[in-house]
Design a protein around this motif. Sequence first.
Motif, short mmCIF file in Angstrom:
data_model
loop_
_atom_site.label_atom_id
_atom_site.label_comp_id
_atom_site.label_asym_id
_atom_site.label_seq_id
_atom_site.Cartn_x
_atom_site.Cartn_y
_atom_site.Cartn_z
N SER A 676 0.83 -1.20 0.00
CA SER A 676 0.00 0.00 0.00
C SER A 676 0.86 1.26 0.00
O SER A 676 2.06 1.22 0.30
N ALA A 677 0.22 2.38 -0.32
CA ALA A 677 0.92 3.67 -0.33
C ALA A 677 1.43 4.03 1.07
O ALA A 677 2.50 4.61 1.22
N GLN A 679 2.38 1.91 3.47
CA GLN A 679 3.56 1.09 3.73
C GLN A 679 4.78 1.62 2.98
O GLN A 679 5.89 1.63 3.49
N PHE A 680 4.54 2.08 1.78
CA PHE A 680 5.65 2.60 0.98
C PHE A 680 6.19 3.89 1.59
O PHE A 680 7.40 4.15 1.56
N ARG A 681 5.33 4.70 2.18
CA ARG A 681 5.78 5.93 2.83
C ARG A 681 6.71 5.61 3.99
O ARG A 681 7.76 6.26 4.17
N LEU A 682 6.36 4.58 4.80
CA LEU A 682 7.24 4.16 5.90
C LEU A 682 8.59 3.69 5.38
O LEU A 682 9.64 3.99 5.95
N LEU A 683 8.57 2.95 4.27
CA LEU A 683 9.82 2.47 3.69
C LEU A 683 10.70 3.62 3.25
O LEU A 683 11.91 3.63 3.52
N LEU A 684 10.12 4.60 2.57
CA LEU A 684 10.92 5.72 2.08
C LEU A 684 11.51 6.55 3.21
O LEU A 684 12.63 7.09 3.09
N VAL A 701 7.12 1.16 -7.65
CA VAL A 701 5.78 0.84 -7.13
C VAL A 701 4.83 0.74 -8.31
O VAL A 701 5.12 1.25 -9.40
N ALA A 702 3.72 0.05 -8.10
CA ALA A 702 2.76 -0.18 -9.19
C ALA A 702 1.35 -0.06 -8.67
O ALA A 702 1.07 -0.39 -7.51
N VAL A 703 0.47 0.40 -9.54
CA VAL A 703 -0.97 0.41 -9.23
C VAL A 703 -1.70 -0.09 -10.47
O VAL A 703 -1.25 0.10 -11.60
N PRO A 704 -2.85 -0.77 -10.27
CA PRO A 704 -3.65 -1.15 -11.45
C PRO A 704 -4.07 0.07 -12.25
O PRO A 704 -3.97 0.09 -13.47
N PHE A 705 -4.55 1.08 -11.55
CA PHE A 705 -4.88 2.38 -12.14
C PHE A 705 -5.12 3.33 -10.97
O PHE A 705 -5.36 2.89 -9.84
N PRO A 706 -5.04 4.64 -11.17
CA PRO A 706 -5.27 5.58 -10.06
C PRO A 706 -6.69 5.44 -9.52
O PRO A 706 -7.67 5.72 -10.22
N TYR A 707 -6.77 4.97 -8.28
CA TYR A 707 -8.08 4.67 -7.71
C TYR A 707 -7.97 4.81 -6.19
O TYR A 707 -7.13 4.18 -5.56
N PHE A 713 -0.53 7.10 -4.34
CA PHE A 713 0.89 7.28 -4.07
C PHE A 713 1.25 8.75 -4.29
O PHE A 713 1.29 9.23 -5.42
N THR A 714 1.47 9.44 -3.19
CA THR A 714 1.82 10.85 -3.24
C THR A 714 2.70 11.20 -2.05
O THR A 714 2.66 10.52 -1.02
N TRP A 715 3.48 12.26 -2.21
CA TRP A 715 4.34 12.69 -1.10
C TRP A 715 3.57 13.57 -0.12
O TRP A 715 4.04 13.83 0.99
N LYS A 716 2.38 14.01 -0.52
CA LYS A 716 1.62 14.93 0.33
C LYS A 716 0.78 14.17 1.36
O LYS A 716 -0.09 13.40 1.00
#
Length: 987
Positions: A676-677, A679-684, A701-707, A713-716
């Motif tokens: 998830s986004a 989890q990815f934020r914690l990793l970064l 990172v990958a997503v099926p489509f923006p949903y 996935f955003t830095w904000k």
Amino acid sequence: MSRSLRRLLVVIALLELANVSVGIEGNYSTASRLITSSIDKAATATRNVSSMDEFYSNPKNSNPHFKATLNAHGHMLDVLDEYGEAFVAFARNTTKPVADLGVAFGFTTKEILKTGATVYANDLSEDMLKELNNSLTEEERLRCILKPGSALELNFEPGSLSGVLALRWFHFLTGPQIREVIHKFFTWLEPGGKVVITCSTPYSGRARSFIPEYEERKAAGEEWPGFTTKQIQEVGGVGSREHFHKLEPFIFERELKAAGFEVEKCGFIARSFYPEGWQFDGREHCGVVVHTCACEDLNNSTPSTSLGGDQTKRNPQFKATLNAHGHMLDVLDEYGEAFVAFARNTTNPVADLGVAFGFTTKEILKTGATVYANDLSEDMLKELNNSLTEEERLRCILKPGNALELEFEPGSLSGVLALRWFHFLTGPQIREVVHKFFTWLEPGGKVVITSGTPYSGRAKSFIPEYEARKAAGEEWPGSVRNVGSQGQLNMLEPWVLERELRATGFEVEMCGFIKRTFGPTGWRLDGREHCGVWYYQRGGERGPMPAYIVTPEPLYLNQLAAAWNILLITTSSSDMIIKDKSKSPTWINTNVYPSLFYGTIFYRLCLIHNWTSVFVVLDDDAIPNYQIVFRAVDAIMKPLVRTVNVRYSSKKAPLNMSDLLDNFSRHSRVMVFLASASQFRLLLLLAAAKGQTKGEYVFIVAVPFPYKAQGIFTWKADDRNDEVIRAAYRSVLFVTMVDATLHVSETQMALLKSQWDHGFKTTPFYGNLDLHDEPAVPQLASVNGAIEMLAQVLNESLLDEGFDPRNGRDFARHFYNRTFETSSGRIVLDRFGDRAPSVSVSYFNDTRGDFQVFLQSNIVDGVFFWSALTAVSWFNGSELPPNEPSCGYAGDKPECLASRPGVAVKDLSTALGVVIAVLLFGSVYLGYLIRSRANNAKSGLDGNWWSLSAQLLEASTKRSFFSYLAMSNMEIHSMALGNVQLNSAVF
């Protein structure tokens, strides 16, 4: 060599000298030279015979080109001949792996690996393969897949290899084994793939005694004249093999052509570096270079269209008929499969005419239909009957005799199948039997016919005459008389069959040339070697209105649609079977998800950036799509790329991100993070703290489509870490599986989303649901596009009087190879009616604070590739970093050693300086001793030069060593060595 033989050679040499010396009495120098020369010759002869004995007992010690195998099956040769060199050169440009079979210790394998190719290395001995593996670099091991065991038992996927190399082991095979493995090679290779084979011949010094017998066998026309179970009396022996099979080039050429290969080069190989006892006349070995046809759409003509010669007896898909009228083919083409599918829903019997041994009949019987099986040969029909079950015999009525003389009740049959015998008929016979077919069929009944055409490699010489006849307007331009045992042939094109069937009253469903991917290449030409037609009887009840199916799920409905000849459009999922139009003749797909390419998407991303390792992390509690991606990536990449997989469950226990990143840094610089986004934020955050977000590492990172439901996935995040994450995002690549922005404008997408969102939430069916999320836009876009495409093609059909909108097969062909512009974006369909996905890869644009696309998917003939839209921007550069860890895969790069426990580098420098100082001091002291010796010599103390002169000893005063040097006229200056400053030394 025995001692007596050595003496005999020397005696013979001396006797020759005696004869020469008679006329040169007194010329001692000449005699001496002759004696010396003769003794050298004798010694050379002795050495040659000795080396033969040594070679056979231990060849690796006597010949630098041989190394004995561990399993006593021969020796590995560490030199390439012209055939081996040709294969290595070919491997430089391969796209798929190659197979090197029987590699021993892998000399040829290592030569191929140097080209950058991926190699399957096979040998009977697992120990030798291990020795090969240990001799490779880390990078080479990634491209070398070991395959221990017999090469005869190997299996690769059809079309999965670019080449096969088999050096110096075919002479251990029997004839049937040779045919079997050559057929396997043909199946394994992609179009244009190559095979190189070498083996020993009977023309060898080691097999000299067998040559007369071999020549007699060859003259007698034996199929395998070089095969023998006798122990060939070879110099030095070869052990106790059960048989040998000596082969010549003509045998290889015969077998490889029969299997379908094209021969590039075939001939003898001289072994000039072999021991003299092994050599003969330059024909000691033979080799062959062959390839498969590079055109995937070349067909094979049917065996029964023979214009002379039997080239099919060694092809497992052909079986010679008992009446010598051709061969039965034990594989169904698209027309045969269509008829079998149609037979599943018939109510009346069907007739299968000209069945031979009944392969097609048995396929039809499996559907539950009743079949009239006809053939000229009653014996073949009996063989068919004996192969059936009791229940099948009840539904199979045998009809021996000529199909032209058969009679059935009008309207009593649902279908008629006539495969590969219409080319035996004259024009009037064709008209007569087609009229019979029409009479026999019930309303809406079907007829399928296939026939040979003039466009065959076997009829190549006839084509110019045929073309001239056709241009002149002849009614039957393919009619030829006096052709072998058939008497005459009538080679047909689709337009001739269509003309006759339409004139009789049939309606066309499918008509064209037939694709054949099997059989001898000598029969091939340009893909038009055979033709087929699928017709139905006019007047069948087809319903007042056409029917079409638009649905998310395809598989079971596809079978139904094919049987009923109804157009099927699916919108949410697809399957590889859509590419088999014999099974999916009416299927069109608008699904944009690239599920068939999930593994290839990431593998080709690694390929274009030269990444040979990847670290894949999956959260099992993330969206289900990630698990599908993970399995696909693992299946595709693991055999080709150094892969480390990590799975965890974020709901059960948090992942130790710090340890994960440390482990990552030791194995790769490229991570695919399927989570998830959040989890990815914690990793970064942790990666930034460890300094891993400065451009040396890549996080994908990958997503099926923006949903929103899948996480954005955003830095904000509106917290204190936003700026840290924004900086870290520069190390991120973003893969979007369905990127609608590539085929629809942002304004159009916003309008569509608004309309769909409103309709989705206000539909009465959903009125009792609490819907917080927006609808899945790609699925809705696929449905919308499908409806608009259907309307567009229907509107086109209104302008074509000959088009029947009830004919699903014909209707589906109007969608192939087309691009449709719809309100939900552009939809591109390939030649199978399958939609090309829109996948993208983006990098983080730090100036704008969002992701920018630089790669887009490109599907070429069903294969996934990436196309560059723009150059990537990566920390002010245009290239992504290499994927090897900064300290190397083994962690042994010099720059990393300083951080390991042990002696520090600066301490080592200090120690080095001390050592140099001591050495300098020792040199000065040695000079002092030498000078003392000289002074002692002057004082008469030559014998005790090592004793100090008494004059130098002063008990009352301690003198420095340098004062003595001064007395001896020697000087030393201050020196600086590393971190050690040397200024003086004192005793």
